[in-house]
Motif scaffolding. Structure first.
Motif, PDB file in Angstrom:
ATOM      1  N   LEU A 167      68.730 -86.719  40.979  1.00 46.74           N
ATOM      2  CA  LEU A 167      69.650 -87.701  41.548  1.00 46.74           C
ATOM      3  C   LEU A 167      69.516 -89.049  40.860  1.00 46.74           C
ATOM      4  CD1 LEU A 167      69.021 -86.795  45.290  1.00 46.74           C
ATOM      5  CD2 LEU A 167      71.073 -86.264  43.968  1.00 46.74           C
ATOM      6  N   SER A 182      69.895 -81.972  52.391  1.00 43.58           N
ATOM      7  CA  SER A 182      69.491 -83.384  52.300  1.00 43.58           C
ATOM      8  C   SER A 182      69.937 -84.126  53.549  1.00 43.58           C
ATOM      9  CB  SER A 182      70.115 -84.039  51.058  1.00 43.58           C
ATOM     10  OG  SER A 182      69.776 -83.314  49.891  1.00 43.58           O
ATOM     11  N   ASP A 211      73.818 -77.641  43.507  1.00 42.65           N
ATOM     12  CA  ASP A 211      72.922 -78.619  44.135  1.00 42.65           C
ATOM     13  C   ASP A 211      72.308 -79.484  43.049  1.00 42.65           C
ATOM     14  OD1 ASP A 211      71.337 -79.976  45.910  1.00 42.65           O
ATOM     15  OD2 ASP A 211      69.796 -78.416  45.995  1.00 42.65           O
ATOM     16  N   GLN A 212      72.482 -80.794  43.166  1.00 41.95           N
ATOM     17  CA  GLN A 212      71.974 -81.738  42.160  1.00 41.95           C
ATOM     18  C   GLN A 212      70.526 -82.092  42.484  1.00 41.95           C
ATOM     19  OE1 GLN A 212      73.776 -82.741  39.486  1.00 41.95           O
ATOM     20  NE2 GLN A 212      72.042 -83.890  38.685  1.00 41.95           N
ATOM     21  N   LYS A 224      64.890 -84.927  51.179  1.00 40.00           N
ATOM     22  CA  LYS A 224      65.237 -83.632  50.580  1.00 40.00           C
ATOM     23  C   LYS A 224      63.964 -82.908  50.185  1.00 40.00           C
ATOM     24  CE  LYS A 224      68.132 -81.531  47.013  1.00 40.00           C
ATOM     25  NZ  LYS A 224      69.333 -81.717  46.170  1.00 40.00           N
ATOM     26  N   SER A 254      74.266 -83.169  46.794  1.00 40.87           N
ATOM     27  CA  SER A 254      72.867 -82.950  47.172  1.00 40.87           C
ATOM     28  C   SER A 254      72.831 -82.180  48.486  1.00 40.87           C
ATOM     29  CB  SER A 254      72.128 -84.280  47.320  1.00 40.87           C
ATOM     30  OG  SER A 254      70.756 -84.056  47.569  1.00 40.87           O
TER      31      SER A 254
END
Length: 442
Positions: free
Chosen positions: A28, A248, A24-25, A269, A245
């Motif tokens: 961003l 989200s 999971d980023q 998010k 992501s």
């Protein structure tokens, strides 16, 4: 002791799989070349293909979270619908359909997880026939004829069913494993055999003669679910140019000053709103329900509906119209002799030897997707012609509604109707066939 060793090994393997997804980023970027909305059956493919170009930065946005190792187990396909991996949608109440269900509403499962509905489905792999695609082409959809789509079907497949091997129709170098379940009940074997004896041809329903009977072709890999996420994202989790992501929710598409081009998205998010722009394109692949919802929230849809919701109209289009689903009826059960093994899911998953058999080798009853084992495609007016255009499907399920009480909630059965219909059967072993009718024929 062997059960304990198997359990520990399985647990360690399962925990290691948690790291196979792209992470999971959290940090961003404000701009990407491409934004793909929805990491479902299509979105995973698109993100994989786009990120093959190393100079392109790709953002894949998913409302759900990680695919869990329990979701790998084929027999529990229907149980996943009770988890947060399902959006838990219902159809609107109606007097024309879903009449046997609570408030006359059907459940409409949709995936909210990495892999989308390919994590909730029953893994049955059916591509449709040449006549289907050529008909859509003739209706004006250029590029959707059979000769147009077949190369892409072959590109998708790593086909592992030797008896139907045919290089003209199937590929062996694709990302998605296609195989048959490694376990078959005596009931399914008898059903296929009896269908052949009646005159129905046995063959590849994804091949040149689709009107046929056979055991199911499945998106399985060695007896485990092979979702779109596993097929297309696990192998590219280290690509620097692909950001994912999770958890989200995209709430709006952003347009340029002319309102003719999408240039970004608004997403939420962990309670924080983000505005992210796309240098090239935004790809909406959020599924049959969430894609039109997002378009309408962004002002693309039927004018009267948008105005009734106080949404400014960007483009008046019939978004959401002509949505179809397969029409099925699964109420008829056939009781069998107790000595004839049937797929009672509740009994199977509480039976240690079956559970450990799957843990050790991914074989046995737990490898059958939701109890579904075989199917028959036919054209009702030309039943024994293997090259006919099928308008009817009969799906064989080696278990029954009465033997798995959770199916009552899966289908949203009205309590009284369920009790009167299935109650007298108790926990009796049974099987059933589910007839599916082509919606265009109704």
């Amino acid at each position: 002791m062997k059960y304990i060793r198997t359990s520990i090994t399985f647990l360690l393997i399962s925990l290691s799989k948690w790291d196979e997804e792209p992470p999971d980023q959290l940090n961003l970027l404000s701009e990407y070349d491409f934004i793909v909305v929805g990491a479902g059956t299509a979105g995973c493919v698109i993100a994989n293909r786009l990120s093959e170009v190393s100079e392109w930065k790709v953002l894949l946005v998913e409302a759900g979270t990680n695919e869990h190792f329990i979701m790998d187990i084929p027999i529990v396909a229907n149980y996943i619908q009770f988890t947060d991996a399902n959006w838990k949608y219902y159809t609107n109440p109606s007097d024309k359909y879903c009449a046997g269900f609570k408030n006359k509403q059907c459940h409409w499962p949709r995936g909210k997880v990495m892999g989308g509905s390919s994590v909730l489905n029953y893994m049955i792999y059916t591509r449709g026939t040449q006549q289907d695609y050529d008909n859509w082409r003739d209706l004006g959809n250029n590029g959707w004829g059979w000769n147009d789509v077949l190369p892409y079907f072959k590109k998708v497949e790593d086909y592992k069913i030797p008896e139907f091997s045919n290089s003209e129709y199937h590929g062996t170098e694709g990302h998605v494993y296609i195989e048959q379940a490694p376990f078959r009940t005596p009931l399914s074997k008898a059903w296929v055999k009896s269908s052949k004896e009646l005159g129905f041809p046995y063959g590849d329903f994804n091949g040149p003669k689709p009107a046929s009977v056979s055991f199911l072709q499945l998106s399985l890999k060695n007896g485990t679910r092979h979702s779109s996420s596993r097929a297309y994202l696990h192998s590219v989790k280290k690509r620097k140019n692909l950001h994912v992501s999770k958890a989200s929710m995209v709430t709006k598409l952003l347009f340029d000053d002319s309102n003719t081009k999408v240039i970004g998205v608004v997403m939420e998010k962990f309670g924080v709103k983000h505005t992210i722009f796309a240098r090239k394109e935004v790809v909406v692949s959020a599924g049959a329900i969430n894609s039109p919802q997002l378009l309408m929230l962004s002002g693309i849809g039927p004018r009267s509906h948008l105005e009734s919701k106080q949404i400014g109209v960007v483009k008046d289009l019939q978004v959401g119209y002509n949505l179809m689903d397969h029409i099925a009826a699964g109420g008829l059960q056939f009781v069998v002799n107790p000595q004839k093994f049937s797929l009672n899911t509740a009994n199977i998953i509480s039976h240690p030897s079956y559970v450990f058999q799957w843990m050790k080798s991914h074989t046995g009853p737990l490898s059958v997707p939701g109890g579904c084992e075989a199917l028959l495609f036919t054209e009702l007016n030309n039943k024994f012609n293997a090259t006919a255009w099928p308008d009817f499907e009969l799906l064989f399920i080696g278990g029954s509604t009465n033997s798995d009480p959770l199916l009552r909630y899966n289908f949203n059965f009205d309590t009284n109707i369920y009790s009167e219909t299935f109650g007298p059967l108790g926990n009796t072993d049974a099987f059933y066939g589910v007839p599916n009718v082509n919606a265009s024929e109704v």
